[in-house]
Write a protein that holds these residues in place. Structure first.
Motif, PDB file in Angstrom:
ATOM      1  N   ALA A 206       0.825  -1.216   0.000  1.00 47.90           N
ATOM      2  CA  ALA A 206       0.000   0.000   0.000  1.00 47.90           C
ATOM      3  C   ALA A 206       0.853   1.257   0.000  1.00 47.90           C
ATOM      4  O   ALA A 206       0.450   2.300  -0.525  1.00 47.90           O
ATOM      5  CB  ALA A 206      -0.930  -0.013   1.208  1.00 47.90           C
ATOM      6  N   MET A 207       2.047   1.165   0.597  1.00 48.89           N
ATOM      7  CA  MET A 207       2.908   2.342   0.649  1.00 48.89           C
ATOM      8  C   MET A 207       3.439   2.700  -0.736  1.00 48.89           C
ATOM      9  O   MET A 207       3.860   3.829  -0.973  1.00 48.89           O
ATOM     10  CB  MET A 207       4.074   2.116   1.608  1.00 48.89           C
ATOM     11  CG  MET A 207       5.134   1.151   1.088  1.00 48.89           C
ATOM     12  SD  MET A 207       6.499   0.952   2.256  1.00 48.89           S
ATOM     13  CE  MET A 207       5.645   0.259   3.655  1.00 48.89           C
ATOM     14  N   LEU A 208       3.414   1.742  -1.648  1.00 51.84           N
ATOM     15  CA  LEU A 208       3.883   2.013  -3.003  1.00 51.84           C
ATOM     16  C   LEU A 208       2.978   3.034  -3.679  1.00 51.84           C
ATOM     17  O   LEU A 208       3.445   3.983  -4.317  1.00 51.84           O
ATOM     18  CB  LEU A 208       3.931   0.717  -3.800  1.00 51.84           C
ATOM     19  CG  LEU A 208       4.645   0.734  -5.152  1.00 51.84           C
ATOM     20  CD1 LEU A 208       6.068   1.232  -5.003  1.00 51.84           C
ATOM     21  CD2 LEU A 208       4.637  -0.657  -5.766  1.00 51.84           C
ATOM     22  N   GLY A 209       1.666   2.875  -3.540  1.00 50.82           N
ATOM     23  CA  GLY A 209       0.737   3.842  -4.105  1.00 50.82           C
ATOM     24  C   GLY A 209       0.903   5.218  -3.498  1.00 50.82           C
ATOM     25  O   GLY A 209       0.820   6.242  -4.198  1.00 50.82           O
ATOM     26  N   GLU A 210       1.156   5.264  -2.191  1.00 51.69           N
ATOM     27  CA  GLU A 210       1.377   6.552  -1.525  1.00 51.69           C
ATOM     28  C   GLU A 210       2.630   7.239  -2.066  1.00 51.69           C
ATOM     29  O   GLU A 210       2.621   8.447  -2.329  1.00 51.69           O
ATOM     30  CB  GLU A 210       1.516   6.315  -0.025  1.00 51.69           C
ATOM     31  CG  GLU A 210       1.727   7.570   0.793  1.00 51.69           C
ATOM     32  CD  GLU A 210       1.856   7.262   2.275  1.00 51.69           C
ATOM     33  OE1 GLU A 210       2.467   8.090   2.978  1.00 51.69           O
ATOM     34  OE2 GLU A 210       1.364   6.210   2.717  1.00 51.69           O
ATOM     35  N   ALA A 211       3.710   6.458  -2.250  1.00 52.50           N
ATOM     36  CA  ALA A 211       4.945   7.036  -2.768  1.00 52.50           C
ATOM     37  C   ALA A 211       4.768   7.516  -4.205  1.00 52.50           C
ATOM     38  O   ALA A 211       5.255   8.590  -4.580  1.00 52.50           O
ATOM     39  CB  ALA A 211       6.078   6.019  -2.681  1.00 52.50           C
ATOM     40  N   VAL A 212       4.068   6.735  -5.011  1.00 54.86           N
ATOM     41  CA  VAL A 212       3.867   7.117  -6.412  1.00 54.86           C
ATOM     42  C   VAL A 212       3.037   8.395  -6.502  1.00 54.86           C
ATOM     43  O   VAL A 212       3.350   9.306  -7.283  1.00 54.86           O
ATOM     44  CB  VAL A 212       3.203   5.974  -7.200  1.00 54.86           C
ATOM     45  CG1 VAL A 212       2.764   6.444  -8.578  1.00 54.86           C
ATOM     46  CG2 VAL A 212       4.167   4.795  -7.328  1.00 54.86           C
ATOM     47  N   ASP A 213       1.976   8.488  -5.697  1.00 56.00           N
ATOM     48  CA  ASP A 213       1.163   9.709  -5.734  1.00 56.00           C
ATOM     49  C   ASP A 213       1.983  10.923  -5.301  1.00 56.00           C
ATOM     50  O   ASP A 213       1.854  12.010  -5.882  1.00 56.00           O
ATOM     51  CB  ASP A 213      -0.062   9.554  -4.834  1.00 56.00           C
ATOM     52  CG  ASP A 213      -1.130   8.671  -5.460  1.00 56.00           C
ATOM     53  OD1 ASP A 213      -1.072   8.453  -6.685  1.00 56.00           O
ATOM     54  OD2 ASP A 213      -2.018   8.179  -4.728  1.00 56.00           O
ATOM     55  N   GLY A 214       2.838  10.749  -4.287  1.00 54.26           N
ATOM     56  CA  GLY A 214       3.722  11.847  -3.898  1.00 54.26           C
ATOM     57  C   GLY A 214       4.683  12.214  -5.008  1.00 54.26           C
ATOM     58  O   GLY A 214       4.975  13.400  -5.238  1.00 54.26           O
ATOM     59  N   GLY A 215       5.182  11.200  -5.730  1.00 58.98           N
ATOM     60  CA  GLY A 215       6.059  11.469  -6.861  1.00 58.98           C
ATOM     61  C   GLY A 215       5.353  12.201  -7.986  1.00 58.98           C
ATOM     62  O   GLY A 215       5.933  13.071  -8.648  1.00 58.98           O
ATOM     63  N   ILE A 216       4.085  11.855  -8.233  1.00 55.12           N
ATOM     64  CA  ILE A 216       3.315  12.539  -9.277  1.00 55.12           C
ATOM     65  C   ILE A 216       3.146  14.017  -8.929  1.00 55.12           C
ATOM     66  O   ILE A 216       3.294  14.895  -9.793  1.00 55.12           O
ATOM     67  CB  ILE A 216       1.947  11.863  -9.455  1.00 55.12           C
ATOM     68  CG1 ILE A 216       2.121  10.473 -10.081  1.00 55.12           C
ATOM     69  CG2 ILE A 216       1.025  12.713 -10.320  1.00 55.12           C
ATOM     70  CD1 ILE A 216       0.843   9.669 -10.163  1.00 55.12           C
ATOM     71  N   VAL A 217       2.862  14.309  -7.669  1.00 56.38           N
ATOM     72  CA  VAL A 217       2.722  15.711  -7.262  1.00 56.38           C
ATOM     73  C   VAL A 217       4.051  16.444  -7.440  1.00 56.38           C
ATOM     74  O   VAL A 217       4.076  17.615  -7.864  1.00 56.38           O
ATOM     75  CB  VAL A 217       2.229  15.797  -5.810  1.00 56.38           C
ATOM     76  CG1 VAL A 217       2.203  17.245  -5.342  1.00 56.38           C
ATOM     77  CG2 VAL A 217       0.839  15.183  -5.676  1.00 56.38           C
ATOM     78  N   ALA A 218       5.154  15.760  -7.129  1.00 55.20           N
ATOM     79  CA  ALA A 218       6.468  16.378  -7.334  1.00 55.20           C
ATOM     80  C   ALA A 218       6.697  16.686  -8.812  1.00 55.20           C
ATOM     81  O   ALA A 218       7.255  17.735  -9.163  1.00 55.20           O
ATOM     82  CB  ALA A 218       7.568  15.459  -6.805  1.00 55.20           C
ATOM     83  N   CYS A 219       6.271  15.787  -9.696  1.00 52.12           N
ATOM     84  CA  CYS A 219       6.373  16.043 -11.146  1.00 52.12           C
ATOM     85  C   CYS A 219       5.533  17.259 -11.541  1.00 52.12           C
ATOM     86  O   CYS A 219       5.943  18.057 -12.395  1.00 52.12           O
ATOM     87  CB  CYS A 219       5.934  14.816 -11.927  1.00 52.12           C
ATOM     88  SG  CYS A 219       7.080  13.423 -11.857  1.00 52.12           S
ATOM     89  N   CYS A 220       4.361  17.393 -10.940  1.00 52.08           N
ATOM     90  CA  CYS A 220       3.514  18.559 -11.225  1.00 52.08           C
ATOM     91  C   CYS A 220       4.234  19.846 -10.836  1.00 52.08           C
ATOM     92  O   CYS A 220       4.250  20.824 -11.604  1.00 52.08           O
ATOM     93  CB  CYS A 220       2.198  18.454 -10.464  1.00 52.08           C
ATOM     94  SG  CYS A 220       1.082  17.159 -11.032  1.00 52.08           S
ATOM     95  N   ALA A 221       4.835  19.855  -9.651  1.00 48.89           N
ATOM     96  CA  ALA A 221       5.548  21.052  -9.193  1.00 48.89           C
ATOM     97  C   ALA A 221       6.744  21.354 -10.083  1.00 48.89           C
ATOM     98  O   ALA A 221       7.015  22.518 -10.409  1.00 48.89           O
ATOM     99  CB  ALA A 221       5.993  20.865  -7.748  1.00 48.89           C
ATOM    100  N   GLU A 222       7.463  20.315 -10.494  1.00 44.76           N
ATOM    101  CA  GLU A 222       8.597  20.517 -11.399  1.00 44.76           C
ATOM    102  C   GLU A 222       8.131  21.122 -12.720  1.00 44.76           C
ATOM    103  O   GLU A 222       8.776  22.029 -13.271  1.00 44.76           O
ATOM    104  CB  GLU A 222       9.316  19.196 -11.647  1.00 44.76           C
ATOM    105  CG  GLU A 222      10.541  19.321 -12.532  1.00 44.76           C
ATOM    106  CD  GLU A 222      11.235  17.990 -12.784  1.00 44.76           C
ATOM    107  OE1 GLU A 222      12.116  17.961 -13.668  1.00 44.76           O
ATOM    108  OE2 GLU A 222      10.900  16.991 -12.116  1.00 44.76           O
ATOM    109  N   ALA A 223       7.016  20.632 -13.233  1.00 47.88           N
ATOM    110  CA  ALA A 223       6.482  21.170 -14.488  1.00 47.88           C
ATOM    111  C   ALA A 223       6.074  22.630 -14.331  1.00 47.88           C
ATOM    112  O   ALA A 223       6.282  23.445 -15.243  1.00 47.88           O
ATOM    113  CB  ALA A 223       5.297  20.328 -14.954  1.00 47.88           C
ATOM    114  N   VAL A 224       5.489  22.976 -13.191  1.00 50.44           N
ATOM    115  CA  VAL A 224       5.109  24.371 -12.952  1.00 50.44           C
ATOM    116  C   VAL A 224       6.350  25.263 -12.992  1.00 50.44           C
ATOM    117  O   VAL A 224       6.340  26.349 -13.601  1.00 50.44           O
ATOM    118  CB  VAL A 224       4.376  24.507 -11.605  1.00 50.44           C
ATOM    119  CG1 VAL A 224       4.236  25.980 -11.207  1.00 50.44           C
ATOM    120  CG2 VAL A 224       2.995  23.866 -11.678  1.00 50.44           C
TER     121      VAL A 224
END
Length: 355
Positions: A206-224
């Motif tokens: 279950a922690m894998l999904g949590e880490a991936v979602d956190g990584g996706i948000v980090a990608c969003c911030a990088e794109a911004v």
């Protein structure tokens, strides 16, 4: 939601900006030197709790860091080593986290497989328990920064379900095929045919999904951050380049296009803030919120990147001019951890978001 930064966040943001600007301006780039600077400033320890040797950095602070990362086209493996693999090591309390915090270990999380698109949750990679430990066989593709990794975290299917396996980079039977990414970084395709000890399997899937979602948000911030810099480059170009004796910025049609780019960036930033606020929501709602946010950020990135290239004309495609490099970074981020079609499928299949 209050988008204003407090005094502490402003100080942290300014310190991060100074470091990233200095590294971006350097004539040569050495990963070991840059990573040491990350450690000295506390960026590696920032996302982790004080009990684990970290600095208890907030998610908003991590977002500011990733915005600066995108603005300067940084290349150190922060997303992979710290925000993905590092968070999994932290959740499991694995001793390798200490080596990561000391700056002596790089780790990567390999998710995607040939023909599986973004379905990392049902890996074809198989792990079979034996008397000696585990036999791990399978393949992963497009693993960013794998060439510098000391430790690889590999999700695999076992008889009991999904599990995460720690694979040292020097393990016999691990094949690494390195290739460049469109934005000038390096990724790899990995093939596993390895024997691992019993304790190589770690953590709750279950922690894998949590880490991936956190990584996706980090990608969003990088794109911004990348989009923000691309808008600034476009405005500078329109103010500098003359046509018919006046700057291009005097033409109303080009003003409107630049304004639309700015609006798209601010919409993407707002959705990234929203995704950050939803990271503590129940898993199903968190996944939908994060997917919806990145889908909008992806569209904004495509729009801002395309408009910037058109406004720059031929200069936008010149290797010597930075606009093209930002467009390449945005193109990579658009597909990282989920493209728009995949994300919209998640939004459609998931539960409704809270009003």
């Amino acid at each position: 939601m209050n988008f204003d930064l407090d005094d502490e966040q402003i100080l942290v943001r300014d310190a991060i900006d100074r470091l990233f600007d200095t590294q971006a301006a350097a004539e040569t780039h050495d990963l070991a030197t840059e990573w040491r600077a990350y450690q000295d400033l506390g960026l590696i320890a920032l996302p982790f709790s004080a009990e684990q040797g970290g600095l208890d950095g907030s998610r908003e602070t991590i977002m500011l860091l990733m915005e600066s990362y995108g603005r300067t086209l940084a290349q150190a493996p922060y997303l992979q080593s710290v925000l993905l693999a590092g968070r999994i090591l932290a959740r499991t309390g694995h001793p390798a986290l200490g080596d990561l915090l000391d700056g002596g270990l790089h780790a990567v999380l390999c998710l995607h497989e040939p023909g599986m698109r973004y379905r990392w949750d049902i890996p074809a990679t198989q792990a079979v328990r034996t008397d000696a430990g585990w036999t791990l066989r399978g393949a992963k593709v497009a693993v960013l920064d794998a060439d510098s990794a000391d430790l690889i975290l590999c999700p695999a299917t076992t008889a009991e379900g999904l599990a995460i396996f720690l694979v040292p980079a020097a393990t016999p039977g691990l094949s690494v095929q390195i290739h460049p990414t469109p934005d000038g970084r390096r990724a790899a395709n990995l093939t596993f045919d390895v024997m691992l000890p019993h304790d190589a399997a770690i953590g709750d899937p279950a922690m894998l999904g949590e880490a991936v979602d956190g990584g996706i948000v980090a990608c969003c911030a990088e794109a911004v951050g990348a989009m923000e810099r691309l808008v600034s480059l476009s405005a500078d170009y329109l103010n500098t380049r003359h046509q018919f004796g006046v700057p291009l910025s005097c033409f109303q049609a080009l003003q409107h296009r630049a304004a639309d780019m700015l609006v798209a960036v601010e919409q993407a930033r707002s959705m990234t803030f929203y995704a950050v606020s939803m990271l503590d929501a129940p898993p199903a709602q968190r996944q939908v919120a994060v997917a919806a946010s990145k889908a909008l950020v992806n569209r904004a990135a495509r729009f801002v990147g395309s408009e910037a290239i058109q406004l720059h004309g031929g200069m936008g495609l010149a290797a010597e001019y930075p606009a093209g490099r930002y467009f390449q970074r945005l193109t990579v981020l658009e597909t990282m951890l989920g493209d728009t079609d995949h994300l919209l499928e998640q939004v459609e299949a998931g539960p409704p978001l809270p009003s």
